[in-house]
Design a protein around this motif. Structure first.
Motif, mmCIF file in Angstrom:
data_model
loop_
_atom_site.group_PDB
_atom_site.id
_atom_site.type_symbol
_atom_site.label_atom_id
_atom_site.label_comp_id
_atom_site.label_asym_id
_atom_site.label_seq_id
_atom_site.Cartn_x
_atom_site.Cartn_y
_atom_site.Cartn_z
ATOM 1 N N ARG A 78 30.283 25.683 44.358
ATOM 2 C CA ARG A 78 30.510 26.833 45.219
ATOM 3 C C ARG A 78 31.680 27.668 44.708
ATOM 4 O O ARG A 78 31.631 28.909 44.725
ATOM 5 C CB ARG A 78 30.774 26.365 46.651
ATOM 6 C CG ARG A 78 29.527 25.867 47.359
ATOM 7 C CD ARG A 78 29.858 25.291 48.721
ATOM 8 N NE ARG A 78 28.652 25.040 49.506
ATOM 9 C CZ ARG A 78 28.638 24.379 50.654
ATOM 10 N NH1 ARG A 78 29.768 23.899 51.145
ATOM 11 N NH2 ARG A 78 27.513 24.196 51.313
ATOM 12 N N SER A 81 30.343 29.551 41.670
ATOM 13 C CA SER A 81 29.463 30.648 42.064
ATOM 14 C C SER A 81 30.259 31.838 42.567
ATOM 15 O O SER A 81 29.973 32.990 42.218
ATOM 16 C CB SER A 81 28.490 30.164 43.140
ATOM 17 O OG SER A 81 27.734 31.233 43.664
ATOM 18 N N LEU A 85 30.626 35.629 40.891
ATOM 19 C CA LEU A 85 30.270 36.808 41.669
ATOM 20 C C LEU A 85 31.391 37.838 41.685
ATOM 21 O O LEU A 85 31.151 39.035 41.492
ATOM 22 C CB LEU A 85 29.933 36.390 43.108
ATOM 23 C CG LEU A 85 29.672 37.527 44.110
ATOM 24 C CD1 LEU A 85 28.431 38.321 43.716
ATOM 25 C CD2 LEU A 85 29.543 36.982 45.522
ATOM 26 N N LEU A 116 19.846 26.287 45.799
ATOM 27 C CA LEU A 116 20.340 27.624 46.087
ATOM 28 C C LEU A 116 21.514 28.000 45.177
ATOM 29 O O LEU A 116 21.510 29.073 44.540
ATOM 30 C CB LEU A 116 20.762 27.704 47.563
ATOM 31 C CG LEU A 116 21.241 29.048 48.110
ATOM 32 C CD1 LEU A 116 21.001 29.103 49.621
ATOM 33 C CD2 LEU A 116 22.725 29.299 47.852
ATOM 34 N N ILE A 117 22.524 27.119 45.107
ATOM 35 C CA ILE A 117 23.719 27.438 44.323
ATOM 36 C C ILE A 117 23.389 27.525 42.839
ATOM 37 O O ILE A 117 23.865 28.421 42.133
ATOM 38 C CB ILE A 117 24.818 26.392 44.583
ATOM 39 C CG1 ILE A 117 25.254 26.429 46.049
ATOM 40 C CG2 ILE A 117 26.015 26.645 43.670
ATOM 41 C CD1 ILE A 117 26.247 25.348 46.422
ATOM 42 N N ARG A 120 21.635 30.728 42.104
ATOM 43 C CA ARG A 120 22.568 31.855 42.187
ATOM 44 C C ARG A 120 23.447 31.925 40.944
ATOM 45 O O ARG A 120 23.701 33.021 40.411
ATOM 46 C CB ARG A 120 23.434 31.719 43.437
ATOM 47 C CG ARG A 120 24.428 32.859 43.628
ATOM 48 C CD ARG A 120 25.208 32.669 44.915
ATOM 49 N NE ARG A 120 24.338 32.781 46.076
ATOM 50 C CZ ARG A 120 24.713 32.449 47.314
ATOM 51 N NH1 ARG A 120 25.926 31.968 47.530
ATOM 52 N NH2 ARG A 120 23.872 32.600 48.328
ATOM 53 N N PHE A 123 21.313 33.285 38.147
ATOM 54 C CA PHE A 123 21.051 34.693 38.416
ATOM 55 C C PHE A 123 22.239 35.555 38.012
ATOM 56 O O PHE A 123 22.088 36.573 37.330
ATOM 57 C CB PHE A 123 20.730 34.876 39.901
ATOM 58 C CG PHE A 123 20.690 36.308 40.355
ATOM 59 C CD1 PHE A 123 19.602 37.122 40.047
ATOM 60 C CD2 PHE A 123 21.735 36.847 41.093
ATOM 61 C CE1 PHE A 123 19.559 38.442 40.469
ATOM 62 C CE2 PHE A 123 21.697 38.162 41.520
ATOM 63 C CZ PHE A 123 20.617 38.963 41.202
ATOM 64 N N LEU A 124 23.446 35.151 38.395
ATOM 65 C CA LEU A 124 24.638 35.925 38.064
ATOM 66 C C LEU A 124 24.872 35.980 36.557
ATOM 67 O O LEU A 124 25.314 37.003 36.024
ATOM 68 C CB LEU A 124 25.863 35.316 38.762
ATOM 69 C CG LEU A 124 25.899 35.465 40.286
ATOM 70 C CD1 LEU A 124 27.031 34.633 40.877
ATOM 71 C CD2 LEU A 124 26.053 36.925 40.678
ATOM 72 N N GLU A 177 17.141 33.019 46.823
ATOM 73 C CA GLU A 177 17.890 32.921 45.568
ATOM 74 C C GLU A 177 16.969 32.615 44.389
ATOM 75 O O GLU A 177 17.125 33.183 43.304
ATOM 76 C CB GLU A 177 18.967 31.836 45.684
ATOM 77 C CG GLU A 177 20.069 32.152 46.666
ATOM 78 C CD GLU A 177 20.896 33.366 46.258
ATOM 79 O OE1 GLU A 177 20.966 33.673 45.056
ATOM 80 O OE2 GLU A 177 21.484 33.997 47.151
ATOM 81 N N LYS A 180 14.983 35.770 43.510
ATOM 82 C CA LYS A 180 15.801 36.755 42.795
ATOM 83 C C LYS A 180 15.946 36.364 41.325
ATOM 84 O O LYS A 180 15.914 37.224 40.440
ATOM 85 C CB LYS A 180 17.178 36.887 43.451
ATOM 86 C CG LYS A 180 17.152 37.616 44.784
ATOM 87 C CD LYS A 180 18.540 38.012 45.247
ATOM 88 C CE LYS A 180 19.404 36.832 45.555
ATOM 89 N NZ LYS A 180 20.709 37.230 46.152
ATOM 90 N N LEU A 181 16.096 35.068 41.084
ATOM 91 C CA LEU A 181 16.182 34.595 39.698
ATOM 92 C C LEU A 181 14.871 34.837 38.965
ATOM 93 O O LEU A 181 14.858 35.310 37.823
ATOM 94 C CB LEU A 181 16.547 33.108 39.689
ATOM 95 C CG LEU A 181 16.583 32.434 38.313
ATOM 96 C CD1 LEU A 181 17.610 33.089 37.405
ATOM 97 C CD2 LEU A 181 16.877 30.936 38.471
ATOM 98 N N SER A 223 12.611 39.879 48.718
ATOM 99 C CA SER A 223 12.529 39.197 47.416
ATOM 100 C C SER A 223 11.100 38.758 47.102
ATOM 101 O O SER A 223 10.688 38.741 45.938
ATOM 102 C CB SER A 223 13.465 37.988 47.394
ATOM 103 O OG SER A 223 14.810 38.401 47.491
#
Length: 470
Positions: A78, A81, A85, A116-117, A120, A123-124, A177, A180-181, A223
């Motif tokens: 977390r 992440s 961000l 999820l994490i 994310r 994705f970032l 999430e 989105k990825l 999404s």
């Protein structure tokens, strides 16, 4: 100049980071309290300098993926992440590290928060980095993991919240999430599109299962629509099982009906600046479906999105129905993508026939698209459009017209509904000036290549139908 608060924050982050680094071992020990204290600092980019360096990201990665403590590694993930961000420059450190595979493997976890994490973080890292997409697909097999994960989500939803180990809100958050990825990977690495064919059916099932909020374009629905706009839909000729899943015989309309309802609601609630971003994925999804839809579903799409006989009571584009709103959106300069996508969708629903497109939406709306695509209009297209139009639903009490109603080929309005305009008698000089103006305008139209017919003014002069003044 840094404020006293940000300086104090940076000092405490440096202190925590030093202690975490000093205690690194194989594997790193549990440091739940320190990591939670660290996470409380990562709410704004100011003061995060020590964490956003290669050293800071490296320490977080060790605790995030090497720690034996599940609570510590989750806290570290977390923290990681949030840093990625808030400080985009930090993402390259992860992209260059050996931990990309660890992040991907964490998506295999049965825990929704881990999925999820991890999604994310990946994705970032696809933004503002030189990310190795080839390795992501060939070495780490990210497409298979995403396909499997989305399939699990669709099974959870299918069994209902009462029989699932996870609440629907948790599934919705993780699903958003992962979607989105998926969208970003295909958009940034287009050759990967076929690898996600197995995600089509789960995405469609999720799209029709999640309830709609108000306004409807909220995660994960937004999404899901983005994914649907970019996923490789199966074609009927492929004889793939995915095709029958996409268009089941029992009810092949549920998907497009939901898209249409969301589309209308979004048009009504969007501001001019939001139109392109919010509506384009919806139109793109409908276009992709129209391209592979069987005859019965394509007919249904035509009835929903092409002007009806009721719409033709007025000049096309002046009513409030969904087809009329779509036509108006083709003339909104602030929505350039819609100005391309909507005519492309209507052209697909017109069987890619320029003559039918003019019949369906009028030459005024069709001309620009045909010209932009270098599609020539048949010589008799305008005259045939004025004789017959594609109208299958007649107003009550008009059965005698038998389904075909003459329309104005330019405006698309029924000829019997046009207002009668009294035109004053023109003088000979006015007639001559008008003939010259029409001659010039027609020559300009011919130069576009959209129509290829002889100028009627020139033809009249050649045939002696124009009188010369004495």
């Amino acid at each position: 100049m840094a404020s006293a608060g940000s300086t104090e924050k940076s000092r405490d982050i440096e202190k925590i980071l030093n202690q975490l680094e000093a205690d690194l071992a194989e594997p790193p020990p549990a440091h739940d309290g320190l990591l939670e204290r660290l996470r409380s600092h990562i709410t704004r980019p100011i003061g995060l300098g020590p964490l956003s360096t290669k050293r800071g990201i490296s320490v977080l990665l060790r605790y995030a993926f090497d720690s034996a403590s599940s609570t510590s590694n989750r806290s570290a993930r977390r923290c990681l992440s949030n840093v990625l961000l808030l400080v985009p420059a930090s993402r390259q450190h992860l992209a260059d590290s050996e931990y990309v595979g660890h992040v991907v493997n964490a998506m295999k976890s049965e825990d929704l928060m881990d999925q999820l994490i991890s999604a994310r973080i990946l994705f970032l890292c696809t933004f503002v980095t030189t990310f190795d997409f080839e390795a992501l697909f060939e070495e780490h097999h990210i497409s298979g993991i995403i396909n499997t994960t989305l399939s699990r989500y669709s099974e959870f939803i299918g069994t209902g919240p009462s029989s699932s180990r996870h609440g629907p809100s948790s599934i919705m958050a993780a699903c958003d999430e992962v979607l989105k990825l998926l969208y970003t990977l295909i958009a940034k690495h287009p050759s990967s599109e076929p690898l996600f064919s197995s995600s089509v059916t789960p995405v469609l099932k999720l799209f029709t299962s999640f309830s709609l909020a108000s306004p409807p374009l909220q995660p994960p629905i937004s999404s899901l629509i983005n994914a649907l706009s970019i996923l490789p839909l199966p074609k009927q000729s492929d004889n793939a099982s995915g095709f029958t899943d996409l268009f089941p015989e029992s009810d092949s309309h549920i998907i497009v009906d939901r898209l249409d309802n969301i589309l209308l609601s979004t048009i009504e609630s969007s501001t001019p600046s939001d139109l392109d971003a919010q509506i384009s994925p919806l139109i793109q999804s409908l276009l992709r479906i129209a391209e592979v839809a069987p005859a019965n579903l394509k007919t249904h799409l035509q009835s929903q999105l092409l002007p009806s006989s009721e719409d033709r009571e007025k000049v096309l584009g002046t009513g409030d129905s969904l087809p009329m709103r779509l036509l108006r959106l083709t003339n909104v300069p602030s929505a350039p993508h819609l100005m391309e996508l909507i005519p492309a969708l209507l052209f697909e629903l017109s069987d890619k026939d320029p003559r039918k497109l003019v019949q369906n939406i009028g030459y005024g709306y069709a001309a620009g698209y045909l010209a932009s695509q270098s599609i020539k209009l048949p010589e008799d297209a305008l005259s045939s459009a004025s004789d017959r139009s594609r109208i299958t639903e007649l107003p009550e009490g008009e059965d005698e017209l038998e389904g075909d109603i003459p329309v104005n080929p330019i405006t698309g309005q029924r000829l019997d509904r046009e207002a009668k305009v009294e035109i004053p008698e023109m003088t000979d000089e006015e007639k001559e000036r008008e003939a010259e103006r029409l001659f010039v305008l027609f020559e300009r139209l011919r130069a576009t290549g959209v129509v290829d017919v002889e100028n009627p003014v020139a033809q009249a002069a050649r045939e002696g139908r124009l009188e010369e003044k004495a």
